[in-house]
Motif scaffolding. Structure first.
Motif, PDB file in Angstrom:
ATOM      1  N   VAL A  95      58.152  90.144  71.715  1.00 30.78           N
ATOM      2  CA  VAL A  95      56.763  89.402  72.110  1.00 30.78           C
ATOM      3  C   VAL A  95      56.601  88.304  71.153  1.00 30.78           C
ATOM      4  N   HIS A  96      56.284  86.962  71.500  1.00 31.28           N
ATOM      5  CA  HIS A  96      56.268  85.951  70.803  1.00 31.28           C
ATOM      6  C   HIS A  96      54.827  85.193  70.683  1.00 31.28           C
ATOM      7  N   LEU A  97      54.567  84.799  69.575  1.00 36.64           N
ATOM      8  CA  LEU A  97      53.495  83.625  69.527  1.00 36.64           C
ATOM      9  C   LEU A  97      53.735  82.051  69.090  1.00 36.64           C
ATOM     10  N   ALA A  98      53.819  81.470  69.725  1.00 45.24           N
ATOM     11  CA  ALA A  98      53.836  80.033  69.338  1.00 45.24           C
ATOM     12  C   ALA A  98      52.850  79.021  69.393  1.00 45.24           C
ATOM     13  N   VAL A  99      52.966  77.983  68.680  1.00 43.21           N
ATOM     14  CA  VAL A  99      52.192  76.720  68.594  1.00 43.21           C
ATOM     15  C   VAL A  99      52.833  75.425  68.498  1.00 43.21           C
ATOM     16  N   TYR A 100      52.301  74.023  69.038  1.00 41.50           N
ATOM     17  CA  TYR A 100      52.654  73.000  69.014  1.00 41.50           C
ATOM     18  C   TYR A 100      52.457  72.410  67.936  1.00 41.50           C
ATOM     19  N   GLU A 101      53.125  71.817  66.837  1.00 34.48           N
ATOM     20  CA  GLU A 101      52.850  71.022  65.707  1.00 34.48           C
ATOM     21  C   GLU A 101      53.794  69.898  65.321  1.00 34.48           C
ATOM     22  N   VAL A 106      56.581  75.901  67.542  1.00 34.89           N
ATOM     23  CA  VAL A 106      57.041  76.900  66.455  1.00 34.89           C
ATOM     24  C   VAL A 106      56.639  78.296  66.538  1.00 34.89           C
ATOM     25  N   TYR A 107      57.485  79.164  66.593  1.00 36.03           N
ATOM     26  CA  TYR A 107      56.981  80.587  66.401  1.00 36.03           C
ATOM     27  C   TYR A 107      56.127  80.938  65.341  1.00 36.03           C
ATOM     28  N   ILE A 108      55.016  81.545  65.375  1.00 32.40           N
ATOM     29  CA  ILE A 108      54.294  81.960  64.247  1.00 32.40           C
ATOM     30  C   ILE A 108      53.999  83.370  64.301  1.00 32.40           C
ATOM     31  N   GLY A 205      38.495  75.032  75.152  1.00 28.76           N
ATOM     32  CA  GLY A 205      39.068  75.157  76.598  1.00 28.76           C
ATOM     33  C   GLY A 205      40.627  74.556  76.466  1.00 28.76           C
ATOM     34  N   ARG A 206      41.173  74.048  75.455  1.00 28.56           N
ATOM     35  CA  ARG A 206      42.345  73.473  75.585  1.00 28.56           C
ATOM     36  C   ARG A 206      43.577  74.691  75.039  1.00 28.56           C
ATOM     37  N   VAL A 207      44.660  74.687  75.414  1.00 23.32           N
ATOM     38  CA  VAL A 207      45.792  75.342  74.856  1.00 23.32           C
ATOM     39  C   VAL A 207      46.127  75.368  73.563  1.00 23.32           C
ATOM     40  N   CYS A 208      45.817  76.363  72.569  1.00 23.31           N
ATOM     41  CA  CYS A 208      46.274  76.122  71.285  1.00 23.31           C
ATOM     42  C   CYS A 208      47.320  76.898  70.955  1.00 23.31           C
ATOM     43  N   ALA A 209      47.737  77.884  71.842  1.00 22.56           N
ATOM     44  CA  ALA A 209      49.065  78.782  71.401  1.00 22.56           C
ATOM     45  C   ALA A 209      49.599  79.255  72.644  1.00 22.56           C
ATOM     46  N   ALA A 210      50.667  80.031  72.719  1.00 20.35           N
ATOM     47  CA  ALA A 210      51.260  80.357  73.682  1.00 20.35           C
ATOM     48  C   ALA A 210      51.901  81.787  73.355  1.00 20.35           C
TER      49      ALA A 210
END
Length: 295
Positions: A95-101, A106-108, A205-210
């Protein structure tokens, strides 16, 4: 919750719609103007509402300051991690968690698979942005002009025969992801690796991570992995709800992960059926606009 506190809190979303006068506030709350005035005075004293020159009320600057402070103090990784652990426990897969920066996804965070065959990925390392499920989820939420600009400046490596070939195909895929609410990478980066991802939405309401679940094809087939979409969607929704301080939207979830029968439609989410109870107010004291506090 006390009736007075409940009424005061109901004024804030009302004013979020735009400035409102005393009579309008009283009508919307279903109370007498004297009661509405006392509530507005209290909120005014704490800087949560402000009275304009035209005698209408709007949200106060202190409320915006508190909201910004709360958002800045949120720890996406810390809040989401227990949900990653629970999803890993349920599925057994990575399981991964990622953000757009700054132009990269990037995987965090990462929770390893319990199976001996594992994925090579590292926290802090950028993903293959044109094929990764988490990247599609994050970029799909961008405003259309920004989404198009990002797609047109990217390069499109042919990692496999299933890789995204060009900007037009990528934009079409992002449009599908935006509409359906989830994304997949079925051998787009590595032939033997499949992945399904879902969005975490923040307070705005915006996507902050995936969040995503990934697995080698030797462990689980692409079709079997896609049947885990409801679990991935529910984990992402639960994490996003905790991040935003709201009630999660129910997502139908199938039986144990080992059950490969088709599950419920993961897109069939329903809003909780709640309705506020009517308010009554015993206070008939008359009030005039001149009794309002100074701005």
């Amino acid at each position: 919750m006390s009736q007075t506190l409940d009424r005061a809190l109901r004024i804030l979303p009302l004013l979020a719609e735009g400035p409102a006068g005393l009579e309008q506030v009283a009508t919307r709350l279903g109370v007498h103007k004297s009661t509405a005035l006392r509530l507005l005075r209290t909120l005014h004293e704490h800087g949560l509402v402000y009275r304009q020159q035209d005698q209408r009320y709007r949200l106060g600057a202190r409320l915006f300051g508190l909201a910004q402070q709360a958002v800045e103090s949120l720890d996406v990784r810390g809040i989401a991690h227990p949900h990653l652990l629970a999803l890993n426990e349920r599925t057994g897969h990575t399981v991964h968690l990622a953000v757009y920066e700054q132009g990269d996804v990037v995987y965090i965070d990462k929770v390893e698979s319990r199976y001996p065959v594992r994925m090579y990925s590292r926290i802090g390392r950028p993903v293959a942005i044109t094929v990764a499920a988490v990247a599609k989820v994050l970029l799909a939420d961008l405003p259309e002009p920004e989404r198009r600009a990002v797609a047109e400046r990217l390069e499109y490596p042919r990692y496999t025969s299933r890789s995204t070939p060009d900007a037009a195909a990528f934009l079409a895929e992002l449009a599908r992801v935006r509409e359906q609410g989830w994304a997949a990478d079925l051998g787009g980066h590595e032939e033997s690796i499949n992945c399904v991802g879902a969005p975490l939405r923040g307070p705005d309401g915006r996507v902050c991570a995936a969040l995503s679940v990934s697995a080698p094809a030797v462990v689980v087939s692409a079709a079997e992995l896609l049947r885990l979409r409801p679990l991935v969607l529910r984990a992402a929704e639960a994490a996003g709800a905790e991040l935003s301080g709201r009630t999660p939207i129910p997502v139908p979830v199938p039986g144990p992960a080992s059950d490969t029968r088709p599950g419920p439609d993961p897109d069939a989410v329903t809003e909780p059926d709640t309705a506020p109870s009517p308010d009554t107010d015993p206070d008939p004291d008359p009030v005039t606009e001149s009794e309002e506090p100074p701005a």
